[in-house]
Design an enzyme around this catalytic site. Structure first.
Site, mmCIF file in Angstrom:
data_model
loop_
_atom_site.group_PDB
_atom_site.id
_atom_site.type_symbol
_atom_site.label_atom_id
_atom_site.label_comp_id
_atom_site.label_asym_id
_atom_site.label_seq_id
_atom_site.Cartn_x
_atom_site.Cartn_y
_atom_site.Cartn_z
ATOM 1 N N LYS A 80 -20.165 -19.837 -11.690
ATOM 2 C CA LYS A 80 -19.566 -19.799 -12.758
ATOM 3 C C LYS A 80 -17.857 -19.302 -12.423
ATOM 4 O O LYS A 80 -17.218 -19.822 -12.789
ATOM 5 C CB LYS A 80 -19.945 -18.683 -13.854
ATOM 6 C CG LYS A 80 -21.181 -19.201 -14.490
ATOM 7 C CD LYS A 80 -21.160 -19.781 -15.639
ATOM 8 C CE LYS A 80 -22.675 -20.307 -16.001
ATOM 9 N NZ LYS A 80 -22.701 -21.093 -17.321
ATOM 10 N N TYR A 126 1.083 -1.161 -0.083
ATOM 11 C CA TYR A 126 0.218 0.235 -0.101
ATOM 12 C C TYR A 126 0.937 1.153 0.187
ATOM 13 O O TYR A 126 2.067 1.280 -0.358
ATOM 14 C CB TYR A 126 -0.859 -0.192 1.180
ATOM 15 C CG TYR A 126 -2.081 0.861 1.315
ATOM 16 C CD1 TYR A 126 -2.923 0.966 0.228
ATOM 17 C CD2 TYR A 126 -2.416 1.496 2.475
ATOM 18 C CE1 TYR A 126 -3.923 1.779 0.290
ATOM 19 C CE2 TYR A 126 -3.297 2.336 2.538
ATOM 20 C CZ TYR A 126 -4.069 2.417 1.314
ATOM 21 O OH TYR A 126 -5.113 3.736 1.519
HETATM 22 C C1 LIG Z 1 -25.528 -23.436 -18.466
HETATM 23 C C2 LIG Z 1 -25.897 -22.025 -18.557
HETATM 24 O O1 LIG Z 1 -25.107 -21.046 -18.696
HETATM 25 C C3 LIG Z 1 -27.289 -21.664 -18.743
HETATM 26 O O2 LIG Z 1 -27.955 -22.537 -18.562
HETATM 27 O O3 LIG Z 1 -27.659 -20.492 -18.811
HETATM 28 MG MG LIG Z 2 -25.995 -19.029 -19.075
#
Ligand SMILES: CC(=O)C(=O)O
Ligand SMILES: [Mg+2]
Ligand SMILES: NC(=O)C1=CN([C@@H]2O[C@H](COP(=O)(O)OP(=O)(O)OC[C@H]3O[C@@H](n4cnc5c(N)ncnc54)[C@H](O)[C@@H]3O)[C@@H](O)[C@H]2O)C=CC1
Length: 477
Positions: free
Chosen positions: A169, A114
């Site tokens: 994700k 920092y």
């Molecule tokens: C797998 C995916 O990205 C969906 O079903 O929207």
């Molecule tokens: Mg999707």
């Protein structure tokens, strides 16, 4: 470890019992009669009159959950504090966190990471902006951006409700490919505002993964961002899905001995995923491909308000077939579902050509469940993790971004997508290929490596790579 029943369903009931009114045996027997099986008991607190317990109850059928909870609720001397299940517990407080790479133990560490020393690093980047790749998280970080408008097949459920998918994700990016991904759900569904916002946050990221943004806005958003940003922008529902679908189809067609050129293909749901999947198949040689949406088959003799559909109709359906899904599915060799759950019955599949290939990919509920047609299809695939042949973009996006980040690609082009599809398809050998194994598992560790290798090669050949990476990934998970 809690036991799970065949359909993976168990619930956790936190209840308060008045011990002078009811004993635990009575509660257990009521739960058993309602169809539940107590597999774990945790005593949370207890005193002379009251005990609070967590009961983990395995349930054979998800439909019994409500019955069991109601039965317990109606017992004299029992009140339910909370009902949860393992999935909800996994989501408590979110699924990811940010952690420092090195500890800050003393003043010296503090002044390096920092102020004041960080200023020298800032100035170095100001003088040479490309240094952001070596001196910040940019080189290994992707933004997973959604507006919550087409979340799985759940529809427009908004940005807050989209977060669990985007966090999921992000977990997959990290676990499968070592990519740091950050979920960003926007409180706007205005195309221009989304484009402006993503551009404004882009300095921190090496790539943008657009997710669950409904069509047709998703096409414009992706096109504009690709034009206006110098980092790759990839709409996962379009291209990730298309890559994996094509990979699965390569192997399914080998099994039935048919070719893409000579098959009748019906794609149901001409949205983000449906358009991209059709495009990849057309560019791979498909000729007789018919798109169907709510109003039936798209055909060039009709006029559509949606310019994407107009363009689609011009390029597909050479025999000008009209009518509903149930009419055009007759004699089809391949059904590709990217619409919504439970649209088809066994009778519809029985009207398809010999050795039908059915990819029912709507999430979380496919257009038809495998159990209904397993015995009459040549190959069946869904987008789900709990059946064989999971055709899901998760097989593509981690490896694709691993490659794009490592070679610092300016974009993800068609050659890179085809390279990824070939990598996925060829990770199953001729000997391994069966009707239940046309697509590798997400946990097959050869897949990300193979996608990375082939995609980098394609990026270098097509001139979009801005760096030649080392042989194996520079950044480990
Ligand atoms: C797998 C995916 O990205 C969906 O079903 O929207
Ligand atoms: Mg999707
Ligand atoms: N397995 C996978 O990897 C993926 C699966 N999907 C699934 O595909 C579906 C569509 O996703 P997106 O393309 O992102 O959404 P989208 O909203 O862009 O497109 C959905 C399309 O399906 C159409 N549709 C809805 N009901 C229909 C019906 N009864 N008959 C015919 N068409 C109908 C809609 O009009 C729309 O054009 C979702 O269920 C999603 O979960 C999407 C991406 C990846």
């Amino acid at each position: 470890m809690i036991q799970r029943n065949l359909d993976g369903n168990s619930i956790i009931i936190r209840l308060e019992m008045k011990t002078k009114t009811i004993n635990f045996g009575e509660v257990a027997s009521a739960i058993s009669q309602a169809g539940g099986d107590i597999v774990a008991i945790d005593v949370i607190s207890t005193n002379q009159d009251i005990t609070v317990r967590d009961l983990t109850v395995a349930v054979s059928h998800a439909d019994d959950n409500k019955k069991i909870v109601e039965t317990v609720r109606n017992l004299n001397g029992v009140s339910i504090i909370n009902v949860s299940d393992r999935t909800f517990l996994l989501h408590l407080g979110g699924k990811i966190e940010i952690a420092p790479k090195s500890p800050i133990n003393n003043r010296e560490d503090l002044s390096r990471v920092y102020t004041p020393d960080v200023a020298r690093v800032c100035n170095a980047i100001a003088e040479e902006p490309q240094k952001a790749y070596s001196l910040t998280i940019k080189r290994n970080t992707v933004a997973v951006v959604s507006d919550g408008s087409a979340v799985l097949g759940l529809g427009n459920i908004g940005p807050r409700a989209a977060m669990p998918v985007m966090e999921g994700k992000a977990m997959l990016f990290k676990q499968l490919a070592g990519v740091d991904a950050f979920p960003i759900c926007l409180e706007t569904q205005d195309t221009e505002e989304i484009i402006r916002t993503i551009k404004a946050i882009s300095p921190a990221f090496g790539g943008i993964n657009l997710e669950d943004i409904s069509s047709p806005r998703c096409f414009e958003i992706e096109r504009r961002l690709n034009e206006e940003l110098d980092i790759p922008v990839f709409h996962d529902d379009q291209h990730g899905t298309a890559v994996v679908l094509y990979a699965g189809l390569i192997n399914a067609l080998k099994l039935v001995g048919k070719s893409l050129e000579n098959t009748k293909i019906v794609v149901c749901g001409i949205g983000a995923a449906g358009v991209a999947c059709s495009n990849i198949l057309l560019s791979a040689g498909a000729k007789n491909l018919i798109g169907v949406d709510r109003e039936g088959a798209l055909v060039r003799t009709e006029t559509y308000d949606n310019p994407i559909w107009q363009d689609y109709a011009e390029r597909t359906n050479p025999n000008l077939q009209t009518g509903s899904l149930y009419e055009v599915i007759k004699d089809a060799d391949i059904f590709i579902g990217l619409s919504r759950g439970n649209l088809l019955t066994r009778e519809h599949i029985m009207t398809m050509a010999k050795d039908p290939i059915v990819f029912a990919m709507a999430n979380p509920v496919p257009e038809i469940m495998p159990s209904e047609v397993e015995d009459i299809v040549a190959v069946m695939a869904t987008g789900r993790s709990d059946y064989p042949n999971q055709i899901n973009n998760v097989l593509c996006f981690p490896g694709m971004f691993r490659a794009a980040l490592d070679c610092r690609a300016s974009e993800i082009n068609e050659a890179m997508k085809l390279a990824a599809a070939t990598a996925i398809a060829s990770s199953i050998s001729d000997e391994e290929r069966t009707k239940y194994y046309i697509i590798p598992s997400v946990f097959n560790d050869r897949v990300v490596k193979s996608i990375r290798e082939r995609v980098i090669e394609a990026a270098l050949q097509t001139g979009v790579a801005r760096r030649v990476p080392r042989k194996s990934s520079d950044i480990s998970g």
